[in-house]
Design an enzyme around this catalytic site. Structure first.
Site, mmCIF file in Angstrom:
data_model
loop_
_atom_site.group_PDB
_atom_site.id
_atom_site.type_symbol
_atom_site.label_atom_id
_atom_site.label_comp_id
_atom_site.label_asym_id
_atom_site.label_seq_id
_atom_site.Cartn_x
_atom_site.Cartn_y
_atom_site.Cartn_z
ATOM 1 N N HIS A 7 128.000 -28.288 -9.902
ATOM 2 C CA HIS A 7 127.375 -27.590 -11.087
ATOM 3 C C HIS A 7 126.381 -28.153 -10.899
ATOM 4 O O HIS A 7 126.095 -28.971 -10.542
ATOM 5 C CB HIS A 7 128.351 -28.063 -12.405
ATOM 6 N N HIS A 79 120.842 -31.819 -15.075
ATOM 7 C CA HIS A 79 121.032 -32.587 -13.447
ATOM 8 C C HIS A 79 121.348 -31.388 -13.034
ATOM 9 O O HIS A 79 121.892 -30.199 -13.934
ATOM 10 C CB HIS A 79 122.199 -33.434 -14.426
ATOM 11 N N GLU A 130 123.984 -36.066 -11.034
ATOM 12 C CA GLU A 130 125.720 -36.337 -11.380
ATOM 13 C C GLU A 130 126.829 -36.774 -10.166
ATOM 14 O O GLU A 130 125.982 -35.117 -9.312
ATOM 15 C CB GLU A 130 126.101 -35.704 -11.914
HETATM 16 CO CO CO Z 1 127.252 -32.442 -15.761
#
Ligand code: CO
Length: 134
Positions: A7, A79, A130
């Site tokens: 994502h 992020h 991430e």
């Molecule tokens: Co995230």
């Protein structure tokens, strides 16, 4: 090491308003809001054919995105999350290469119930990264 983009996350000041933009204006499917007190955020996921967009709103007193939203009051890209097969192997090899892992270095459980870690933006071209084990 890196797999798919799981994502892309956007910090937003008003999750209901951001949800309405994606759902009503852009016509995307948006998940129910999910409070993640351990991460200091409430999230929804915009589900797209090839990936997801995570919309993040601060939750609680010490939200890690509060300072970000002070600098970017309209919200902004926060992020990018890449999938990895083994988060411990990934962490150890990144550390050996000199990258900084945020927090205590132990994976936390992310929004999908899978282990996640965050990597310092200074080591990745100014982007908070991430990693999620899938
Ligand atoms: Co995230």
């Amino acid at each position: 090491m890196l797999g798919r983009v799981n994502h892309i996350a956007i910090a937003v000041p008003d999750l209901a308003a951001a949800t309405a933009i994606y759902r009503d204006t852009l016509g995307a499917r948006v998940s129910q809001a999910q409070a993640l007190p351990e991460h200091g955020v409430t999230v929804v996921f915009v589900e797209l054919p090839n990936t997801k967009v995570e919309l993040l709103e601060p939750l609680g007193e010490n939200s890690p995105i509060a300072a970000f939203l002070e600098k970017s009051p309209f919200g902004g890209m926060h992020h990018i999350c890449y999938e990895v097969d083994d988060i411990i192997v990934a962490r150890d090899s990144l550390r050996a290469a000199g990258a900084r892992v945020l927090g205590d270095g132990n994976p936390k459980t992310g929004a999908h119930g899978k282990p996640v870690l965050f990597l310092h933006p200074k080591d990745f071209n100014g982007t908070l990264v991430e990693l999620e084990q899938v």
